[in-house]
Scaffold this motif. Structure first.
Motif, mmCIF file in Angstrom:
data_model
loop_
_atom_site.group_PDB
_atom_site.id
_atom_site.type_symbol
_atom_site.label_atom_id
_atom_site.label_comp_id
_atom_site.label_asym_id
_atom_site.label_seq_id
_atom_site.Cartn_x
_atom_site.Cartn_y
_atom_site.Cartn_z
ATOM 1 N N ASN A 28 0.813 -1.224 0.000
ATOM 2 C CA ASN A 28 0.000 0.000 0.000
ATOM 3 C C ASN A 28 0.844 1.271 0.000
ATOM 4 O OD1 ASN A 28 -2.417 -1.451 -0.029
ATOM 5 N ND2 ASN A 28 -2.545 -1.507 2.195
ATOM 6 N N GLY A 29 2.068 1.160 -0.520
ATOM 7 C CA GLY A 29 2.913 2.335 -0.699
ATOM 8 C C GLY A 29 3.492 2.909 0.571
ATOM 9 N N GLN A 30 3.506 2.121 1.669
ATOM 10 C CA GLN A 30 4.003 2.621 2.951
ATOM 11 C C GLN A 30 4.929 1.606 3.610
ATOM 12 O OE1 GLN A 30 3.432 5.518 4.761
ATOM 13 N NE2 GLN A 30 2.230 6.456 3.137
ATOM 14 N N PHE A 31 6.081 2.094 4.066
ATOM 15 C CA PHE A 31 6.923 1.322 4.968
ATOM 16 C C PHE A 31 6.478 1.669 6.383
ATOM 17 C CE2 PHE A 31 10.545 1.464 7.899
ATOM 18 C CZ PHE A 31 10.988 0.141 7.846
ATOM 19 N N VAL A 32 6.215 0.635 7.201
ATOM 20 C CA VAL A 32 5.697 0.851 8.551
ATOM 21 C C VAL A 32 6.645 0.218 9.570
ATOM 22 C CG1 VAL A 32 3.787 0.471 10.156
ATOM 23 C CG2 VAL A 32 3.316 0.876 7.722
ATOM 24 N N MET A 33 7.060 1.038 10.529
ATOM 25 C CA MET A 33 7.953 0.593 11.592
ATOM 26 C C MET A 33 7.329 0.953 12.937
ATOM 27 S SD MET A 33 11.937 1.775 12.024
ATOM 28 C CE MET A 33 13.175 0.626 12.619
ATOM 29 N N VAL A 34 7.190 -0.011 13.817
ATOM 30 C CA VAL A 34 6.691 0.215 15.166
ATOM 31 C C VAL A 34 7.865 0.108 16.121
ATOM 32 C CG1 VAL A 34 5.285 -0.747 17.035
ATOM 33 C CG2 VAL A 34 4.332 -0.547 14.731
ATOM 34 N N ILE A 35 8.048 1.128 16.963
ATOM 35 C CA ILE A 35 9.160 1.160 17.912
ATOM 36 C C ILE A 35 8.585 1.179 19.325
ATOM 37 C CG2 ILE A 35 11.237 2.384 18.647
ATOM 38 C CD1 ILE A 35 11.278 3.701 15.851
ATOM 39 N N ASP A 36 8.686 0.054 20.008
ATOM 40 C CA ASP A 36 8.129 -0.140 21.345
ATOM 41 C C ASP A 36 6.602 -0.022 21.322
ATOM 42 O OD1 ASP A 36 10.561 -0.710 22.524
ATOM 43 O OD2 ASP A 36 10.938 1.337 23.156
ATOM 44 N N GLY A 37 5.982 -0.513 22.408
ATOM 45 C CA GLY A 37 4.516 -0.554 22.426
ATOM 46 C C GLY A 37 3.891 -0.091 23.713
ATOM 47 N N GLY A 38 4.677 0.575 24.583
ATOM 48 C CA GLY A 38 4.124 0.968 25.868
ATOM 49 C C GLY A 38 3.878 -0.247 26.745
ATOM 50 N N GLY A 39 3.091 -0.061 27.789
ATOM 51 C CA GLY A 39 2.778 -1.150 28.705
ATOM 52 C C GLY A 39 1.472 -1.840 28.337
ATOM 53 N N ASN A 40 1.116 -2.826 29.162
ATOM 54 C CA ASN A 40 -0.096 -3.593 28.902
ATOM 55 C C ASN A 40 -0.876 -3.808 30.197
ATOM 56 O OD1 ASN A 40 -1.923 -5.045 27.294
ATOM 57 N ND2 ASN A 40 -0.901 -6.988 27.710
ATOM 58 N N GLU A 41 -0.762 -2.847 31.129
ATOM 59 C CA GLU A 41 -1.497 -2.938 32.378
ATOM 60 C C GLU A 41 -2.786 -2.124 32.273
ATOM 61 O OE1 GLU A 41 1.229 -1.490 35.325
ATOM 62 O OE2 GLU A 41 2.047 -3.494 35.686
ATOM 63 N N SER A 42 -3.909 -2.736 32.618
ATOM 64 C CA SER A 42 -5.192 -2.039 32.486
ATOM 65 C C SER A 42 -5.238 -0.789 33.359
ATOM 66 C CB SER A 42 -6.340 -2.982 32.846
ATOM 67 O OG SER A 42 -6.184 -3.491 34.165
ATOM 68 N N ALA A 43 -4.536 -0.804 34.501
ATOM 69 C CA ALA A 43 -4.557 0.353 35.390
ATOM 70 C C ALA A 43 -3.975 1.596 34.724
ATOM 71 C CB ALA A 43 -3.783 0.035 36.669
ATOM 72 N N GLU A 44 -3.054 1.409 33.795
ATOM 73 C CA GLU A 44 -2.444 2.556 33.116
ATOM 74 C C GLU A 44 -3.455 3.303 32.268
ATOM 75 O OE1 GLU A 44 0.664 5.069 32.765
ATOM 76 O OE2 GLU A 44 0.828 3.164 33.825
#
Length: 330
Positions: A28-44
């Protein structure tokens, strides 16, 4: 004129970025890079009045359809655990991390017993999620890559990366420390775990991205002691994401002078947890001529008005130093 987008998602206390670069050779004409994802605690994410949103939820709403490269800068809960839910929807072509590609096979699940400190609980879950993340990526056809300095390569058309840290000796030190943790039993386990937790920030990947002459410096949680012998000229960048959530040790005055950024991003939570978004660091950056930006909504020294609630902070990156930031409203 084509531009690249770099978005810092408001994950509260943590870091999560998505980079989208135009390239007709990519899906789709895009290079996509994800750098880290934060946390996964519901309290946050219990209080979303400031715009906090889990990384997976944000990327789904954004309509992301693929990930070319997923980067885990280091193994801490507020950076890596939010990556794991992404695997329910997307499998990256490559997972970048700093350990040997098969290291996860030498790990074992670590229990999280009652009575441990919050820091110990978070770190144990981060180590467990690291192993699960690597296993799922490989099981689903993705490639796990070991990334250490020095490394330079082209990511896509017009975008290159230079890896400034960690060096191979530092990667080997991290591997040795982790092996000691997994081998330890009984009371010997906890001092080793705490030691590794305290050192993990300065094993972070330090990436310098270059898009048509505009430089972005992304050091993970590296603090001022973690830059080692990186040449000052290699640090210069138009946009700098300050390390260690802008805590007092996040960057030194000498390093800021070498970076000479025009935009500084601080990924601190609205409650300035752990003394993040240190006023001295922010003032030092502003007095150096940088405009300050934030992934969440902490108080800003000298600001006439509070930051607006926002799901994300988005930068438009163009050639020759073009860096334009805006907060994406709720």
């Amino acid at each position: 004129m084509e531009h690249m987008r770099l978005t810092f998602v408001n994950v509260g206390y943590g870091e999560a970025m998505v980079l989208e670069c135009p390239d007709p050779a990519r899906r789709n004409g895009q290079f996509v890079m994800v750098i880290d994802g934060g946390g996964n605690e519901s309290a946050e994410f219990a209080d979303r009045s400031g715009g906090r949103v889990p990384m997976a939820e944000y990327l789904t709403a954004r309509g992301l359809d693929h990930i070319d490269v997923m980067v885990s800068t280091h193994i801490h809960e507020d950076h890596i655990c939010g990556l794991l839910p992404l695997l329910e929807r997307w499998t990256p072509r490559e997972l970048w991390q700093t350990l040997p590609a098969d290291f996860y096979r030498r790990t074992r699940p670590l229990g999280v017993p009652e009575g441990v400190t919050p820091s110990q609980s978070k770190f144990l879950r981060a180590l467990n999620d690291y192993g699960t993340l690597c296993r799922l990526v490989e099981d689903r056809g993705g490639v796990i890559r070991t990334i250490t300095a020095p490394l330079e390569e082209t990511l896509c058309r017009d975008l290159s990366v230079r890896v400034l840290a960690p060096s191979l000796p530092r990667e080997e030190e991290l591997q040795e420390l982790l092996e000691g943790v997994y081998a330890a039993e009984g009371e010997a386990f906890w001092p080793l775990l705490n030691q590794l937790d305290g050192k993990m920030n300065n094993f972070s990947l330090i990436l310098r991205l270059d898009y048509r002459g505009t430089r972005l410096l992304l050091p993970g949680d590296t603090n001022c002691l973690g830059y080692g012998d990186i040449p000052a000229e290699a640090l210069q960048a138009d946009l700098f994401k300050v390390g260690h959530h802008g805590q007092r040790d996040g960057v030194s005055a000498q390093q800021l002078r070498a970076i000479a950024p025009r935009a500084v991003v601080c990924c601190a939570s609205s409650d300035r947890r752990y003394n993040s978004a240190d006023p001295g660091v922010l003032t030092m950056a502003a007095e150096g001529g940088a405009r300050l930006y934030f992934s969440d909504c902490p108080p800003v020294p000298g600001a006439a008005e509070p930051l607006p609630p926002h799901h994300a902070l988005e930068f438009t990156i163009g050639p020759g130093g073009v860096v334009e930031g805006r907060y994406l409203p709720l």
